[in-house]
Design a protein around this motif. Structure first.
Motif, PDB file in Angstrom:
ATOM      1  N   ASP A 304       0.919  -1.086   0.074  1.00 40.22           N
ATOM      2  CA  ASP A 304       0.002  -0.081   0.098  1.00 40.22           C
ATOM      3  C   ASP A 304       0.836   1.260  -0.031  1.00 40.22           C
ATOM      4  OD1 ASP A 304      -2.765   0.262   0.020  1.00 40.22           O
ATOM      5  OD2 ASP A 304      -2.792   1.525   1.894  1.00 40.22           O
ATOM      6  N   VAL A 305       1.967   1.272   0.863  1.00 45.31           N
ATOM      7  CA  VAL A 305       2.736   2.547   0.801  1.00 45.31           C
ATOM      8  C   VAL A 305       3.606   2.577  -0.364  1.00 45.31           C
ATOM      9  CG1 VAL A 305       4.948   3.362   1.895  1.00 45.31           C
ATOM     10  CG2 VAL A 305       3.056   2.216   3.400  1.00 45.31           C
ATOM     11  N   ILE A 306       4.016   1.514  -0.878  1.00 50.22           N
ATOM     12  CA  ILE A 306       4.699   1.628  -2.419  1.00 50.22           C
ATOM     13  C   ILE A 306       3.762   2.266  -3.359  1.00 50.22           C
ATOM     14  CG2 ILE A 306       5.634   0.223  -4.109  1.00 50.22           C
ATOM     15  CD1 ILE A 306       7.018  -1.501  -2.135  1.00 50.22           C
ATOM     16  N   GLN A 307       2.537   1.782  -3.457  1.00 56.01           N
ATOM     17  CA  GLN A 307       1.616   2.070  -4.477  1.00 56.01           C
ATOM     18  C   GLN A 307       1.453   3.575  -4.353  1.00 56.01           C
ATOM     19  OE1 GLN A 307       0.374   0.444  -7.103  1.00 56.01           O
ATOM     20  NE2 GLN A 307      -1.688   0.596  -7.183  1.00 56.01           N
ATOM     21  N   ILE A 308       0.944   3.970  -3.266  1.00 51.96           N
ATOM     22  CA  ILE A 308       0.622   5.384  -2.947  1.00 51.96           C
ATOM     23  C   ILE A 308       1.835   6.345  -3.230  1.00 51.96           C
ATOM     24  CG2 ILE A 308       0.007   7.276  -1.254  1.00 51.96           C
ATOM     25  CD1 ILE A 308      -1.520   4.981   0.163  1.00 51.96           C
ATOM     26  N   GLY A 309       2.949   5.882  -2.455  1.00 52.82           N
ATOM     27  CA  GLY A 309       4.387   6.865  -2.838  1.00 52.82           C
ATOM     28  C   GLY A 309       4.594   6.678  -4.404  1.00 52.82           C
ATOM     29  N   TRP A 310       4.675   5.778  -5.080  1.00 57.35           N
ATOM     30  CA  TRP A 310       5.239   5.605  -6.346  1.00 57.35           C
ATOM     31  C   TRP A 310       4.246   6.534  -7.294  1.00 57.35           C
ATOM     32  CZ3 TRP A 310       9.493   4.835  -8.458  1.00 57.35           C
ATOM     33  CH2 TRP A 310       9.702   4.572  -9.706  1.00 57.35           C
ATOM     34  N   PHE A 311       2.819   6.401  -6.941  1.00 60.49           N
ATOM     35  CA  PHE A 311       2.059   7.081  -7.771  1.00 60.49           C
ATOM     36  C   PHE A 311       1.926   8.618  -7.697  1.00 60.49           C
ATOM     37  CE2 PHE A 311      -2.218   8.881  -8.534  1.00 60.49           C
ATOM     38  CZ  PHE A 311      -2.627   8.411  -9.659  1.00 60.49           C
ATOM     39  N   LYS A 312       2.205   8.940  -6.081  1.00 62.21           N
ATOM     40  CA  LYS A 312       2.445  10.406  -6.240  1.00 62.21           C
ATOM     41  C   LYS A 312       3.579  10.933  -6.684  1.00 62.21           C
ATOM     42  CE  LYS A 312      -0.037  11.073  -1.886  1.00 62.21           C
ATOM     43  NZ  LYS A 312      -0.063  11.388  -0.197  1.00 62.21           N
ATOM     44  N   MET A 313       4.865  10.075  -6.769  1.00 62.22           N
ATOM     45  CA  MET A 313       5.850  10.568  -7.483  1.00 62.22           C
ATOM     46  C   MET A 313       5.988  10.659  -8.938  1.00 62.22           C
ATOM     47  SD  MET A 313       8.990   9.371  -5.107  1.00 62.22           S
ATOM     48  CE  MET A 313       8.602   7.386  -5.434  1.00 62.22           C
ATOM     49  N   THR A 314       5.266   9.493  -9.640  1.00 60.27           N
ATOM     50  CA  THR A 314       5.196   9.291 -11.129  1.00 60.27           C
ATOM     51  C   THR A 314       4.112   9.411 -11.830  1.00 60.27           C
ATOM     52  OG1 THR A 314       5.283   6.813 -10.852  1.00 60.27           O
ATOM     53  CG2 THR A 314       7.363   7.860 -10.560  1.00 60.27           C
ATOM     54  N   GLY A 315       3.019   9.249 -11.028  1.00 56.08           N
ATOM     55  CA  GLY A 315       1.623   9.093 -11.516  1.00 56.08           C
ATOM     56  C   GLY A 315       1.358   7.812 -12.262  1.00 56.08           C
ATOM     57  N   LYS A 316       2.297   6.692 -11.985  1.00 61.04           N
ATOM     58  CA  LYS A 316       1.942   5.320 -12.163  1.00 61.04           C
ATOM     59  C   LYS A 316       2.176   4.504 -11.097  1.00 61.04           C
ATOM     60  CE  LYS A 316       4.877   6.269 -16.332  1.00 61.04           C
ATOM     61  NZ  LYS A 316       5.966   5.636 -17.363  1.00 61.04           N
ATOM     62  N   ARG A 317       1.246   3.176 -11.339  1.00 67.09           N
ATOM     63  CA  ARG A 317       1.118   2.415 -10.280  1.00 67.09           C
ATOM     64  C   ARG A 317       2.190   1.047 -10.411  1.00 67.09           C
ATOM     65  NH1 ARG A 317      -4.057   4.416 -11.482  1.00 67.09           N
ATOM     66  NH2 ARG A 317      -5.115   5.113  -9.974  1.00 67.09           N
ATOM     67  N   VAL A 318       2.580   0.714  -9.325  1.00 61.34           N
ATOM     68  CA  VAL A 318       3.370  -0.472  -9.369  1.00 61.34           C
ATOM     69  C   VAL A 318       2.454  -1.738  -9.253  1.00 61.34           C
ATOM     70  CG1 VAL A 318       4.967  -1.709  -7.895  1.00 61.34           C
ATOM     71  CG2 VAL A 318       5.113   0.744  -8.108  1.00 61.34           C
ATOM     72  N   PHE A 319       1.486  -1.838  -8.840  1.00 58.20           N
ATOM     73  CA  PHE A 319       0.445  -2.952  -8.532  1.00 58.20           C
ATOM     74  C   PHE A 319      -0.711  -2.530  -9.408  1.00 58.20           C
ATOM     75  CE2 PHE A 319       2.985  -2.913  -4.741  1.00 58.20           C
ATOM     76  CZ  PHE A 319       3.760  -4.033  -4.845  1.00 58.20           C
ATOM     77  N   LYS A 320      -1.333  -3.622  -9.929  1.00 59.73           N
ATOM     78  CA  LYS A 320      -2.779  -3.444 -10.412  1.00 59.73           C
ATOM     79  C   LYS A 320      -3.817  -2.422  -9.488  1.00 59.73           C
ATOM     80  CE  LYS A 320      -2.600  -7.165 -13.614  1.00 59.73           C
ATOM     81  NZ  LYS A 320      -2.368  -6.181 -14.930  1.00 59.73           N
ATOM     82  N   MET A 321      -3.584  -3.124  -8.226  1.00 64.56           N
ATOM     83  CA  MET A 321      -4.549  -2.675  -7.263  1.00 64.56           C
ATOM     84  C   MET A 321      -3.846  -2.748  -5.760  1.00 64.56           C
ATOM     85  SD  MET A 321      -8.457  -2.907  -6.201  1.00 64.56           S
ATOM     86  CE  MET A 321      -9.027  -2.115  -7.639  1.00 64.56           C
ATOM     87  N   ALA A 322      -3.830  -1.952  -4.725  1.00 66.83           N
ATOM     88  CA  ALA A 322      -3.319  -1.999  -3.354  1.00 66.83           C
ATOM     89  C   ALA A 322      -4.573  -2.139  -2.270  1.00 66.83           C
ATOM     90  CB  ALA A 322      -2.409  -1.066  -3.112  1.00 66.83           C
ATOM     91  N   PRO A 323      -4.216  -2.773  -1.323  1.00 62.90           N
ATOM     92  CA  PRO A 323      -3.053  -3.936  -1.161  1.00 62.90           C
ATOM     93  C   PRO A 323      -2.891  -4.927  -1.962  1.00 62.90           C
ATOM     94  CG  PRO A 323      -4.649  -3.268   0.802  1.00 62.90           C
ATOM     95  CD  PRO A 323      -5.203  -2.869  -0.403  1.00 62.90           C
ATOM     96  N   LEU A 324      -1.816  -5.739  -1.491  1.00 56.54           N
ATOM     97  CA  LEU A 324      -1.333  -6.729  -2.303  1.00 56.54           C
ATOM     98  C   LEU A 324      -2.109  -7.597  -2.806  1.00 56.54           C
ATOM     99  CD1 LEU A 324       1.326  -7.728  -3.495  1.00 56.54           C
ATOM    100  CD2 LEU A 324       1.843  -8.732  -1.545  1.00 56.54           C
ATOM    101  N   HIS A 325      -3.307  -8.127  -1.831  1.00 55.49           N
ATOM    102  CA  HIS A 325      -4.274  -9.281  -2.180  1.00 55.49           C
ATOM    103  C   HIS A 325      -5.008  -8.701  -3.599  1.00 55.49           C
ATOM    104  CE1 HIS A 325      -5.239  -7.435   1.286  1.00 55.49           C
ATOM    105  NE2 HIS A 325      -6.542  -7.234   0.871  1.00 55.49           N
ATOM    106  N   HIS A 326      -5.236  -7.762  -3.599  1.00 57.17           N
ATOM    107  CA  HIS A 326      -6.166  -7.271  -4.547  1.00 57.17           C
ATOM    108  C   HIS A 326      -5.567  -7.196  -6.044  1.00 57.17           C
ATOM    109  CE1 HIS A 326      -9.278  -6.342  -1.972  1.00 57.17           C
ATOM    110  NE2 HIS A 326      -8.956  -5.219  -1.306  1.00 57.17           N
ATOM    111  N   HIS A 327      -4.177  -6.886  -6.049  1.00 57.62           N
ATOM    112  CA  HIS A 327      -3.463  -7.090  -7.013  1.00 57.62           C
ATOM    113  C   HIS A 327      -3.417  -8.487  -7.679  1.00 57.62           C
ATOM    114  CE1 HIS A 327       0.155  -6.656  -9.711  1.00 57.62           C
ATOM    115  NE2 HIS A 327       0.678  -7.823  -9.352  1.00 57.62           N
ATOM    116  N   PHE A 328      -3.411  -9.417  -6.857  1.00 56.45           N
ATOM    117  CA  PHE A 328      -3.358 -10.649  -7.207  1.00 56.45           C
ATOM    118  C   PHE A 328      -4.684 -11.246  -7.930  1.00 56.45           C
ATOM    119  CE2 PHE A 328       0.388 -11.213  -4.762  1.00 56.45           C
ATOM    120  CZ  PHE A 328       1.452 -11.511  -5.470  1.00 56.45           C
TER     121      PHE A 328
END
Length: 364
Positions: A304-328
């Protein structure tokens, strides 16, 4: 050790047979779960499932603990300790905040409960009270339930009271409340799939039953010759009784919470279990080790932290959805597959944490 077994068995029975009664009560009242609109669309079918199941987990834990001490009192005259009561206070206190949050969602017919300010104030009041009281109640060996040292497996050399008692108290309150908030949010974030957080919690608290029982057998207060191998924990056996009661409560509740869930624990259960986990790490002097034992919860938070932080910095998402279980989930994994695999990884984290704990004792 009899008290530990009794606590777990009693809590298991209460949760297993009490949960369906609570489900029927909630259904009659139309107390159902609301689903976040930005979550996986497959979850919309879960709308209306009874929530606030954490009430059962808390109640079963308290009954299990009480029954264990009724048995212990008639066997040996044993009474509850400050550590066990403080841990239960933290669990119940945070569970009450979660209950108010769940009840607000239900009564206002929305997926948002208490305001962030109300949650912070409520959790802060409970956390600060616990933190201050945990440094009180010294026993005959002048040990208090908690200490101002940062701990890994034992207290480390870093003492928060380095600049005096008053400063130490303030810094300890801040540190312990950070742990309480972090673990409460971790369990809450993991409570997104049927049985996921409940099963992971049962595994983690089961590890703490083993750990606290070992600490009790190797306590500096009972060994004839205290040495580097013994543990400076005030009431390890009482903490083991609480942990066993929580395990029993989680397993009994999991029977009804596993897919397809007949009931959700809600914030009532998530905050209570997170608070209990934080309290255990503090009172057993395993604050850092706890992050390894409960490593799966840590991964969920980090996603969740990575998803929010990376989106704020780059406008892109690391995971399809956070938290991790929703990504899968969005990758096409079945819900049961995700839950079981997360449980498997949780077992590995628990095994590594206990191995580190035991290896440290051997190395002494």
């Amino acid at each position: 050790m009899i008290a530990v077994i009794v606590a777990g068995a009693a809590a298991l029975a209460v949760a297993l047979f009490g949960t369906p009664l609570f489900i029927r009560f909630l259904v009659r009242r139309n107390y159902g779960q609301f689903i976040r609109q930005d979550g996986p669309t497959a979850h919309f079918t879960k709308r209306g499932t009874p929530t606030m199941g954490g009430v059962v987990i808390i109640g079963a834990t308290l009954i299990g603990y009480l029954v264990a001490y009724v048995v212990s009192f008639f066997r040996s005259g044993a009474l509850p300790s400050a550590s066990g009561l403080l841990l239960l206070f933290l669990m119940v206190g945070l569970g009450l905040i979660g209950f108010l949050d769940d009840f607000t969602k239900i009564t206002r017919q929305r997926s948002l409960g208490l305001s962030p300010a109300a949650k912070i104030i409520g959790q802060g009041a409970v956390g600060i009270t616990f933190s201050v009281l945990a440094l009180q109640f010294p026993n005959e060996r002048f040990r208090t339930p908690a200490s101002t040292h940062i701990s890994f497996i034992r207290d480390l050399g870093l003492d928060l009271a380095f600049a005096g008692v008053a400063v130490g108290l303030v810094l300890f309150v801040i540190w312990s409340n950070f742990l309480i908030t972090a673990w409460s949010n971790a369990v809450n974030l993991a409570d997104g799939l049927d049985g996921l957080a409940t099963g992971m919690s049962a595994l983690v608290f089961g590890a703490y039953v083993i750990l606290t029982t070992w600490q009790s057998n190797q306590s500096c207060q009972v060994l004839s010759q205290a040495g580097p191998r013994c543990y400076e924990v005030r009431d390890p056996l009482d903490l083991s009784i609480v942990a066993a009661a929580i395990v029993g409560a989680c397993i009994g509740f999991l029977w009804w919470n596993t897919s397809p869930a007949k009931i959700f624990m809600g914030d009532t259960g998530a905050l209570a279990l997170g608070g209990a986990l934080a309290g255990l790490t503090i009172l057993t002097r395993t604050e850092i080790l706890g992050a390894i034992i409960a490593g799966m919860f840590v991964l969920v938070v980090l996603s969740d932290v990575i998803q929010i932080g990376w989106f704020k910095m780059t406008g892109k998402r690391v995971f399809k959805m956070a938290p991790l279980h929703h990504h899968f989930e969005l990758m096409g994994w079945a819900e049961v597959t995700i839950v079981v695999r997360f449980w498997v990884v949780s077992v590995l984290f628990v095994a590594v944490g206990l191995a580190i704990f035991y290896a440290e004792w051997i190395a002494q």
